[in-house]
Design a protein around this motif. Structure first.
Motif, PDB file in Angstrom:
ATOM      1  N   PRO A  17       0.588  -1.312   0.131  1.00 24.88           N
ATOM      2  CA  PRO A  17      -0.017   0.259  -0.160  1.00 24.88           C
ATOM      3  C   PRO A  17       1.117   1.342   0.198  1.00 24.88           C
ATOM      4  O   PRO A  17      -0.057   2.535  -0.244  1.00 24.88           O
ATOM      5  CB  PRO A  17      -0.934  -0.556   1.517  1.00 24.88           C
ATOM      6  N   TYR A  18       1.506   1.146  -0.222  1.00 23.01           N
ATOM      7  CA  TYR A  18       2.868   2.316  -0.181  1.00 23.01           C
ATOM      8  C   TYR A  18       4.056   1.653  -1.062  1.00 23.01           C
ATOM      9  O   TYR A  18       3.646   1.152  -1.551  1.00 23.01           O
ATOM     10  CB  TYR A  18       3.493   2.409   1.696  1.00 23.01           C
ATOM     11  N   LEU A  51      -4.461   2.750   9.184  1.00 23.46           N
ATOM     12  CA  LEU A  51      -5.590   2.603   8.012  1.00 23.46           C
ATOM     13  C   LEU A  51      -5.677   3.390   7.262  1.00 23.46           C
ATOM     14  O   LEU A  51      -5.857   3.040   5.816  1.00 23.46           O
ATOM     15  CB  LEU A  51      -5.805   1.638   9.008  1.00 23.46           C
ATOM     16  N   GLU A  52      -5.756   4.122   7.132  1.00 21.46           N
ATOM     17  CA  GLU A  52      -6.853   5.236   6.648  1.00 21.46           C
ATOM     18  C   GLU A  52      -5.940   5.797   5.940  1.00 21.46           C
ATOM     19  O   GLU A  52      -6.360   6.120   4.271  1.00 21.46           O
ATOM     20  CB  GLU A  52      -7.614   5.997   7.456  1.00 21.46           C
ATOM     21  N   LEU A  53      -4.687   5.901   5.718  1.00 17.48           N
ATOM     22  CA  LEU A  53      -3.647   6.172   5.015  1.00 17.48           C
ATOM     23  C   LEU A  53      -3.442   5.448   4.239  1.00 17.48           C
ATOM     24  O   LEU A  53      -2.981   5.662   2.689  1.00 17.48           O
ATOM     25  CB  LEU A  53      -2.796   6.931   5.627  1.00 17.48           C
ATOM     26  N   ASP A  54      -2.708   3.974   4.615  1.00 21.66           N
ATOM     27  CA  ASP A  54      -3.297   2.980   3.360  1.00 21.66           C
ATOM     28  C   ASP A  54      -4.580   2.368   2.333  1.00 21.66           C
ATOM     29  O   ASP A  54      -4.043   2.931   1.297  1.00 21.66           O
ATOM     30  CB  ASP A  54      -2.242   1.922   4.190  1.00 21.66           C
ATOM     31  N   LEU A  59      -6.813   3.284  -2.666  1.00 21.00           N
ATOM     32  CA  LEU A  59      -7.717   3.535  -4.036  1.00 21.00           C
ATOM     33  C   LEU A  59      -6.862   4.564  -5.206  1.00 21.00           C
ATOM     34  O   LEU A  59      -7.154   3.893  -6.529  1.00 21.00           O
ATOM     35  CB  LEU A  59      -8.650   4.336  -2.789  1.00 21.00           C
ATOM     36  N   LYS A  60      -5.708   4.939  -4.400  1.00 20.06           N
ATOM     37  CA  LYS A  60      -4.926   5.555  -5.615  1.00 20.06           C
ATOM     38  C   LYS A  60      -4.027   5.285  -6.431  1.00 20.06           C
ATOM     39  O   LYS A  60      -4.409   5.483  -7.635  1.00 20.06           O
ATOM     40  CB  LYS A  60      -4.135   6.846  -4.524  1.00 20.06           C
ATOM     41  N   ALA A  61      -3.791   4.233  -5.956  1.00 20.36           N
ATOM     42  CA  ALA A  61      -3.139   2.972  -6.628  1.00 20.36           C
ATOM     43  C   ALA A  61      -3.875   1.935  -7.871  1.00 20.36           C
ATOM     44  O   ALA A  61      -3.209   1.918  -8.641  1.00 20.36           O
ATOM     45  CB  ALA A  61      -1.779   2.241  -6.066  1.00 20.36           C
ATOM     46  N   CYS A  62      -5.179   2.084  -7.215  1.00 21.64           N
ATOM     47  CA  CYS A  62      -6.094   0.857  -8.413  1.00 21.64           C
ATOM     48  C   CYS A  62      -6.854   1.343  -8.337  1.00 21.64           C
ATOM     49  O   CYS A  62      -8.197   1.385  -6.954  1.00 21.64           O
ATOM     50  CB  CYS A  62      -5.851  -0.816  -6.821  1.00 21.64           C
ATOM     51  N   PRO A  67     -14.323   1.284  -2.262  1.00 21.56           N
ATOM     52  CA  PRO A  67     -14.439   1.264  -0.551  1.00 21.56           C
ATOM     53  C   PRO A  67     -15.755   0.757  -0.267  1.00 21.56           C
ATOM     54  O   PRO A  67     -16.376   1.681  -1.082  1.00 21.56           O
ATOM     55  CB  PRO A  67     -14.146   2.996  -0.009  1.00 21.56           C
ATOM     56  N   VAL A  68     -15.456  -0.128   0.169  1.00 24.57           N
ATOM     57  CA  VAL A  68     -17.141  -0.286   0.542  1.00 24.57           C
ATOM     58  C   VAL A  68     -17.285  -1.162   1.983  1.00 24.57           C
ATOM     59  O   VAL A  68     -17.099  -1.322   2.475  1.00 24.57           O
ATOM     60  CB  VAL A  68     -17.966  -1.576  -0.817  1.00 24.57           C
ATOM     61  N   LEU A  69     -18.630  -0.514   2.248  1.00 25.00           N
ATOM     62  CA  LEU A  69     -19.058  -1.314   3.701  1.00 25.00           C
ATOM     63  C   LEU A  69     -19.316  -2.871   2.660  1.00 25.00           C
ATOM     64  O   LEU A  69     -19.863  -2.960   2.031  1.00 25.00           O
ATOM     65  CB  LEU A  69     -20.572  -1.753   4.318  1.00 25.00           C
TER      66      LEU A  69
END
Length: 149
Positions: A17-18, A51-54, A59-62, A67-69
């Motif tokens: 994620p980074y 977790l929020e930053l990841d 989402l930026k990379a993919c 995002p969903v529930l």
């Protein structure tokens, strides 16, 4: 040679994620975790922030993800789940962290740990801590993503 992220996200190279841009790097992320720890933030607070930053970075990379529930998804949706592990009790004062992805394909959950083979996990999403080895227990909240149609 692919990891949990590449398998779950259906990409052909190792995914984390980074380090997908020049801003949210492993170095930045690790220094943020250490800084928050040094300033007395709780383990839970650090995990929630990272977790929020990841999630933002994933989402930026993919761009094919949203995002969903989990309850917003249908059985036909390809759903990715994501969690963190953080251990601040290292004997040498180090902070150990890791991430893990799982994926639901046609109603069945799977995971891939590093270069290990893909493992079938059943049909139910697991909200309990994910213990993938003796010492790796992913116990953060779970973030869910759905492949866009």
């Amino acid at each position: 040679s692919c990891n949990c992220g590449s398998f779950a996200l259906n990409v052909t190279s190792w995914f984390c994620p980074y380090d997908n841009d020049d801003e949210y790097t492993d170095k930045y992320r690790s220094s943020l975790i250490q800084e928050m720890f040094d300033e007395g933030f709780s383990k839970e607070s650090i995990i929630d922030n990272i977790l929020e930053l990841d999630q933002e970075a994933i989402l930026k990379a993919c761009p094919w993800l949203e995002p969903v529930l989990l309850e917003e998804t249908s059985i036909e949706d390809r759903v990715v789940s994501y969690r963190l592990y953080l251990d601040d009790d290292d004997f040498f004062g180090n902070i150990d962290d890791d991430y893990h992805f799982r994926v639901r394909i046609n109603g069945f959950w799977f995971e891939k740990c590093g270069e290990d083979p893909i493992r079938f996990l059943g049909t139910a999403a697991d909200e309990e801590p994910w213990q993938v080895s003796h010492y790796l227990i992913y116990d953060s909240d779970v973030k869910y993503f759905r492949f866009k149609n």
